[in-house]
Structure formats: C-alpha cells, structure tokens
Design an enzyme around this catalytic site. Structure first.
Site, PDB file in Angstrom:
ATOM      1  N   ARG A  54      39.899  49.069  40.814  1.00  0.00           N
ATOM      2  CA  ARG A  54      40.349  48.748  39.589  1.00  0.00           C
ATOM      3  C   ARG A  54      39.376  49.661  38.454  1.00  0.00           C
ATOM      4  NH1 ARG A  54      40.081  42.610  39.820  1.00  0.00           N
ATOM      5  NH2 ARG A  54      37.390  42.979  40.143  1.00  0.00           N
ATOM      6  N   LYS A 150      51.799  43.118  31.208  1.00  0.00           N
ATOM      7  CA  LYS A 150      50.221  42.076  30.922  1.00  0.00           C
ATOM      8  C   LYS A 150      49.287  42.453  30.197  1.00  0.00           C
ATOM      9  CE  LYS A 150      46.918  42.001  34.213  1.00  0.00           C
ATOM     10  NZ  LYS A 150      46.523  41.701  35.786  1.00  0.00           N
ATOM     11  N   THR A 183      39.597  36.535  39.356  1.00  0.00           N
ATOM     12  CA  THR A 183      39.396  35.443  39.048  1.00  0.00           C
ATOM     13  C   THR A 183      40.741  34.039  39.266  1.00  0.00           C
ATOM     14  OG1 THR A 183      40.447  36.130  36.726  1.00  0.00           O
ATOM     15  CG2 THR A 183      37.881  36.450  37.295  1.00  0.00           C
TER      16      THR A 183
HETATM   17  C1  R5P Z   1      44.917  44.305  37.215  1.00  0.00           C
HETATM   18  O1  R5P Z   1      45.401  45.704  37.749  1.00  0.00           O
HETATM   19  C2  R5P Z   1      45.122  43.511  38.986  1.00  0.00           C
HETATM   20  O2  R5P Z   1      46.210  44.460  39.780  1.00  0.00           O
HETATM   21  C3  R5P Z   1      45.003  42.371  38.965  1.00  0.00           C
HETATM   22  O3  R5P Z   1      46.101  41.863  38.944  1.00  0.00           O
HETATM   23  C4  R5P Z   1      43.743  41.893  38.533  1.00  0.00           C
HETATM   24  O4  R5P Z   1      42.581  42.320  39.374  1.00  0.00           O
HETATM   25  C5  R5P Z   1      43.961  40.693  38.710  1.00  0.00           C
HETATM   26  O5  R5P Z   1      42.356  39.992  38.293  1.00  0.00           O
HETATM   27  P1  R5P Z   1      42.729  38.595  38.231  1.00  0.00           P
HETATM   28  O6  R5P Z   1      42.600  37.301  39.622  1.00  0.00           O
HETATM   29  O7  R5P Z   1      40.927  37.881  37.364  1.00  0.00           O
HETATM   30  O8  R5P Z   1      43.539  38.136  36.624  1.00  0.00           O
END
Ligand code: R5P
Length: 262
Positions: A54, A150, A183
């Site tokens: 990521r 987001k 998370t």
């Molecule tokens: C972000 O760009 C990824 O695609 C996921 O949306 C993200 O890593 C999810 O992380 P979390 O569950 O902590 O929100």
C-alpha cells in the site's frame, strides 16, 4: 538450513509477507540465499500477500516508496520470479526487475458471491483507487458498479473518514470490494454511508484480511451482512467472527505453480 537436495530443481518458497512483515521478509531473503547456494534450477517466490504494497508512492515528501524497496529486496535475494495475488496497485509489478505473475482472486470471490441470491446487486469501490477492481467484479457478476470518494487523514495513522457516494444505491444490495481490510475503518465507514443512502443490504469482499488493531470490533459493529475474504493471510481463531467467510486461494496458486512445473 535447507537440508533437502535442491540441485537442478525448480524451488518454490511460499510465504505471505504479512505481520510480522519485517521478520517474514528477512526469512524469505535468507531462505533465498540458502537455496541459491545449493544450485537450484530456478527459485520462485510465491507471495500470497505482499506487505508494504500500500505504500506504493510518496503520500508526503519525506516518505519511502516501501513497495519498491521490497520488490528490489526480493530481486537481490536471488529469487528469479514472483507469483503474487491482488496487489494494491497493478503498477507495483513494474517495481520488480524479475518477472511477476500477478494473480487475481476475484474469480474465486465472484463464485462465492454467486452462491447466495443477491437481489438488485451493485458493486461499490470504496475509493477511486479501486475502480478497476470494482469494474472487474461487476463484470464477473454482470451487475452495475459505482464509486465512493474516501478521504484519508495522513496525520492520523490508519484512519479514513468522509465518504461520498457517487451514484444511487437505494433499495440495492451493495457489494463493497477492496484489496485489503486492515483496521476495518474503510468498510465500517463506507457501509454506514451506504446504509444512510438507503442500501437494503451491504456485503463486503476483499482479498487480504490484514485485520489489524480494532478490526474485529469494527467489522462486528459495521452494518454489514456478510464479509468474504481469502486466506492469503492466515486468520487466527480469535479474529474470526460469524459474518466472516474465508475462501481459499490454494487452487489459484496451485494452478499458477503447475503451469511453471510443466
Ligand atoms: C486503501 O487504499 C486500501 O485499498 C484499503 O481500502 C485500506 O487499506 C483498508 O484499510 P482499513 O481497513 O484500515 O480502512
């Protein structure tokens, strides 16, 4: 200490670069070095989950591009090829100097989704970065898709908030697709926004269940009916919740491996 005779053999080292990532990557590097000293025919890394993927760009000046470092590290560890699953971003393949077989678990996930009757379904990308993934799943399910926006706060580690829906979800079964559930914040917030916008049900699918920090709590309280992830990362018993379903990527990896063995 590799005790098997690997001379002239095709050797596959399978390891997910999940938590504790830094230990796992060192394990892979040292295994790679040990094996290549025994003169294998070819050494191939099978990495169901590529940690640090990521961090594929500098979000702020002064940050590392960690995914690139990992790609280079695997190359210098004498692996000649990599097989991996659902990278955060397709461009990460280009970080490697060695060939990469980039597999997708979307077919397995779509097959699992098709087992339940999803009325009036629509696939949702929780962020603009996931549009291609959502479009591919929507194509496999033969349903429409839409995207959410987001906002991530860089000063608050692993925190995302503020979701805006670009499209209409009222009365629909919203299938959120993501590469990673870390998370669970993204899932929780996007599911809430979708419900507020009138979605009849929310289903979540993702390839990698990192399930860090308060993930179990977030997923338990999220207004989500079903969550499907794969086993690219081992999910310990204490992290399992009743709405969490795990699909195995073993057939996907076995198929890719057998194509190289032939
Ligand atoms: C972000 O760009 C990824 O695609 C996921 O949306 C993200 O890593 C999810 O992380 P979390 O569950 O902590 O929100």
């Amino acid at each position: 200490w590799i005790q098997e005779d690997v001379r002239d053999k095709l050797v596959f080292v399978l390891e997910s670069l999940s938590f504790p990532m830094d230990e796992h990557i060192m394990e892979m590097a040292l295994m790679g070095d040990a094996i290549r000293r025994s003169a294998p025919k070819r050494l191939i890394a099978v990495i169901p989950y590529l940690g640090y993927a990521r961090q594929d760009k500098q979000h702020r000046v002064g940050e590392p591009v960690s995914a690139r470092v990992i790609a280079e590290f695997l190359g210098v560890s004498k692996y000649k090829e990599v097989i991996t699953v659902d990278l955060h971003n397709d461009a990460i393949v280009g970080f490697f100097q060695i060939p990469v077989t980039h597999l997708s678990a979307l077919d397995l996930i779509a097959a699992e989704l098709k087992k339940s009757e999803l009325v009036n379904a629509i696939v949702i990308s929780p962020d603009v970065g996931g549009v291609k993934r959502a479009r591919n799943l929507a194509y496999l399910l033969d349903v429409p898709m839409l995207v959410m926006e987001k906002k991530r706060y860089l000063d608050r580690h692993d925190t995302s908030e503020s979701f805006q829906i670009i499209g209409d979800v009222s009365g629909k079964t919203a299938i959120i697709v993501d590469d990673v559930i870390s998370t669970g914040g993204t899932i929780n917030n996007s599911a809430k926004s979708l419900k507020e916008a009138g979605a009849a049900a929310v289903v979540v699918v993702a390839t990698h269940g990192v399930l860090a920090g308060d993930a179990k709590e977030h997923l338990n309280t999220a207004p989500v009916d079903q969550i499907i992830i794969t086993d690219t990362i081992v999910i310990s018993a204490e992290k399992k919740i009743s709405k969490l379903q795990i699909v195995s990527v073993a057939p996907l990896l076995a198929d890719a491996i057998s194509r190289l063995v032939k």
